[in-house]
Design a protein around this motif. Structure first.
Motif, PDB file in Angstrom:
ATOM      1  N   VAL A  26      51.614  10.951 -40.668  1.00 35.38           N
ATOM      2  CA  VAL A  26      51.003  11.546 -39.474  1.00 35.38           C
ATOM      3  C   VAL A  26      49.839  10.636 -39.130  1.00 35.38           C
ATOM      4  O   VAL A  26      48.837  10.593 -39.856  1.00 35.38           O
ATOM      5  CB  VAL A  26      50.493  12.983 -39.733  1.00 35.38           C
ATOM      6  N   HIS A  27      49.980   9.878 -38.047  1.00 35.59           N
ATOM      7  CA  HIS A  27      48.896   8.979 -37.625  1.00 35.59           C
ATOM      8  C   HIS A  27      47.692   9.822 -37.223  1.00 35.59           C
ATOM      9  O   HIS A  27      47.835  10.949 -36.757  1.00 35.59           O
ATOM     10  CB  HIS A  27      49.365   8.096 -36.454  1.00 35.59           C
ATOM     11  N   ILE A  28      46.494   9.264 -37.367  1.00 40.12           N
ATOM     12  CA  ILE A  28      45.258   9.990 -37.073  1.00 40.12           C
ATOM     13  C   ILE A  28      45.236  10.515 -35.633  1.00 40.12           C
ATOM     14  O   ILE A  28      44.675  11.571 -35.364  1.00 40.12           O
ATOM     15  CB  ILE A  28      44.020   9.116 -37.381  1.00 40.12           C
ATOM     16  N   SER A  29      45.898   9.813 -34.715  1.00 38.12           N
ATOM     17  CA  SER A  29      45.930  10.254 -33.316  1.00 38.12           C
ATOM     18  C   SER A  29      46.847  11.459 -33.113  1.00 38.12           C
ATOM     19  O   SER A  29      46.821  12.085 -32.061  1.00 38.12           O
ATOM     20  CB  SER A  29      46.391   9.109 -32.411  1.00 38.12           C
ATOM     21  N   GLU A  30      47.653  11.780 -34.120  1.00 35.30           N
ATOM     22  CA  GLU A  30      48.579  12.908 -34.020  1.00 35.30           C
ATOM     23  C   GLU A  30      48.147  14.108 -34.869  1.00 35.30           C
ATOM     24  O   GLU A  30      48.923  15.025 -35.093  1.00 35.30           O
ATOM     25  CB  GLU A  30      49.993  12.472 -34.438  1.00 35.30           C
ATOM     26  N   VAL A  31      46.882  14.102 -35.317  1.00 33.72           N
ATOM     27  CA  VAL A  31      46.393  15.191 -36.159  1.00 33.72           C
ATOM     28  C   VAL A  31      45.938  16.379 -35.315  1.00 33.72           C
ATOM     29  O   VAL A  31      46.269  17.523 -35.612  1.00 33.72           O
ATOM     30  CB  VAL A  31      45.251  14.708 -37.075  1.00 33.72           C
ATOM     31  N   ALA A  32      45.175  16.122 -34.260  1.00 27.63           N
ATOM     32  CA  ALA A  32      44.613  17.205 -33.443  1.00 27.63           C
ATOM     33  C   ALA A  32      44.561  16.781 -31.983  1.00 27.63           C
ATOM     34  O   ALA A  32      44.637  15.593 -31.668  1.00 27.63           O
ATOM     35  CB  ALA A  32      43.218  17.553 -33.939  1.00 27.63           C
ATOM     36  N   ASP A  33      44.413  17.775 -31.114  1.00 29.07           N
ATOM     37  CA  ASP A  33      44.319  17.491 -29.678  1.00 29.07           C
ATOM     38  C   ASP A  33      43.006  16.811 -29.317  1.00 29.07           C
ATOM     39  O   ASP A  33      42.932  16.058 -28.361  1.00 29.07           O
ATOM     40  CB  ASP A  33      44.460  18.784 -28.869  1.00 29.07           C
ATOM     41  N   SER A  34      41.971  17.069 -30.091  1.00 27.28           N
ATOM     42  CA  SER A  34      40.676  16.444 -29.843  1.00 27.28           C
ATOM     43  C   SER A  34      40.582  15.135 -30.639  1.00 27.28           C
ATOM     44  O   SER A  34      41.415  14.854 -31.491  1.00 27.28           O
ATOM     45  CB  SER A  34      39.551  17.389 -30.254  1.00 27.28           C
ATOM     46  N   PHE A  35      39.537  14.345 -30.338  1.00 28.50           N
ATOM     47  CA  PHE A  35      39.329  13.078 -31.033  1.00 28.50           C
ATOM     48  C   PHE A  35      39.013  13.338 -32.501  1.00 28.50           C
ATOM     49  O   PHE A  35      38.189  14.185 -32.831  1.00 28.50           O
ATOM     50  CB  PHE A  35      38.181  12.297 -30.379  1.00 28.50           C
ATOM     51  N   VAL A  36      39.685  12.614 -33.389  1.00 30.16           N
ATOM     52  CA  VAL A  36      39.471  12.765 -34.829  1.00 30.16           C
ATOM     53  C   VAL A  36      38.776  11.509 -35.347  1.00 30.16           C
ATOM     54  O   VAL A  36      39.366  10.437 -35.372  1.00 30.16           O
ATOM     55  CB  VAL A  36      40.807  12.974 -35.575  1.00 30.16           C
ATOM     56  N   LYS A  37      37.512  11.658 -35.719  1.00 36.75           N
ATOM     57  CA  LYS A  37      36.767  10.525 -36.265  1.00 36.75           C
ATOM     58  C   LYS A  37      37.022  10.411 -37.764  1.00 36.75           C
ATOM     59  O   LYS A  37      37.286   9.342 -38.284  1.00 36.75           O
ATOM     60  CB  LYS A  37      35.277  10.690 -35.979  1.00 36.75           C
ATOM     61  N   ASP A  38      36.925  11.553 -38.444  1.00 35.84           N
ATOM     62  CA  ASP A  38      37.141  11.582 -39.889  1.00 35.84           C
ATOM     63  C   ASP A  38      38.264  12.568 -40.179  1.00 35.84           C
ATOM     64  O   ASP A  38      38.098  13.772 -40.012  1.00 35.84           O
ATOM     65  CB  ASP A  38      35.859  11.996 -40.613  1.00 35.84           C
ATOM     66  N   ILE A  39      39.388  12.048 -40.599  1.00 39.64           N
ATOM     67  CA  ILE A  39      40.574  12.876 -40.828  1.00 39.64           C
ATOM     68  C   ILE A  39      40.335  13.915 -41.919  1.00 39.64           C
ATOM     69  O   ILE A  39      40.916  15.010 -41.895  1.00 39.64           O
ATOM     70  CB  ILE A  39      41.795  11.991 -41.154  1.00 39.64           C
ATOM     71  N   LYS A  40      39.424  13.615 -42.837  1.00 39.59           N
ATOM     72  CA  LYS A  40      39.160  14.533 -43.945  1.00 39.59           C
ATOM     73  C   LYS A  40      38.446  15.813 -43.493  1.00 39.59           C
ATOM     74  O   LYS A  40      38.400  16.782 -44.237  1.00 39.59           O
ATOM     75  CB  LYS A  40      38.373  13.826 -45.040  1.00 39.59           C
ATOM     76  N   GLU A  41      37.908  15.806 -42.275  1.00 42.39           N
ATOM     77  CA  GLU A  41      37.313  17.020 -41.718  1.00 42.39           C
ATOM     78  C   GLU A  41      38.397  17.988 -41.239  1.00 42.39           C
ATOM     79  O   GLU A  41      38.123  19.161 -41.025  1.00 42.39           O
ATOM     80  CB  GLU A  41      36.375  16.681 -40.562  1.00 42.39           C
ATOM     81  N   HIS A  42      39.613  17.478 -41.031  1.00 43.43           N
ATOM     82  CA  HIS A  42      40.718  18.292 -40.512  1.00 43.43           C
ATOM     83  C   HIS A  42      41.747  18.656 -41.577  1.00 43.43           C
ATOM     84  O   HIS A  42      42.358  19.720 -41.487  1.00 43.43           O
ATOM     85  CB  HIS A  42      41.418  17.547 -39.369  1.00 43.43           C
ATOM     86  N   LEU A  43      41.956  17.767 -42.544  1.00 45.71           N
ATOM     87  CA  LEU A  43      43.024  17.962 -43.522  1.00 45.71           C
ATOM     88  C   LEU A  43      42.532  17.720 -44.945  1.00 45.71           C
ATOM     89  O   LEU A  43      41.572  16.963 -45.164  1.00 45.71           O
ATOM     90  CB  LEU A  43      44.173  16.985 -43.233  1.00 45.71           C
TER      91      LEU A  43
END
Length: 135
Positions: free
Chosen positions: A32-49
């Motif tokens: 899952v590329h970082i651009s496909e994690v959330a609808d908003s801008f993801v700077k640090d993927i570890k904040e989401h997953l």
């Protein structure tokens, strides 16, 4: 469910990198590329997953080498409200009135600037005529 483009499956995050997350789906690992994690801008993927999180993913594609492209944001589309947007008609009238004020201000500005420009040209013409007389 079979692993094919367009299918939505549940997987487990096995690794997180700066550019995305590797998710295990049906015994295979996809990215899952970082651009496909959330609808908003993801700077640090570890904040989401986090590793070992269960996530719903959509299979975007499988290339000939067997690499699997996945998306979390496309698997969880944003639900749009069926309720129409509320419009404040009073504020619309105020905007129209303020734009009319703006038009008046602009027309006054144009008139003043044209008058000033004409004065400057007259002054320059007078200066150039008087300087020619001295020579």
């Amino acid at each position: 469910m079979t692993l094919e483009a367009g299918s939505i499956l549940e997987g487990t995050i096995v690794n997180i990198t700066n550019f995305g997350a590797f998710v295990e789906v049906e015994g295979k690992t996809g990215l899952v590329h970082i651009s496909e994690v959330a609808d908003s801008f993801v700077k640090d993927i570890k904040e989401h997953l986090k590793e070992q999180d269960k996530v719903k993913v959509k299979v975007l594609g499988i290339d000939p080498n067997g690499k699997i492209s996945l998306s979390i944001k496309q698997a969880n589309p944003v639900k749009k409200s069926a309720k129409p947007a509320e419009i404040d008609w009073d504020s619309e009238k105020k905007k129209q009135q303020s734009s009319a004020k703006f038009e008046d201000i602009m027309s006054r500005f144009l008139k003043d600037s044209e008058e000033r420009l004409a004065d400057v040209k007259k002054h320059q013409d007078f200066k150039s005529k008087s300087s020619k007389k001295n020579f």
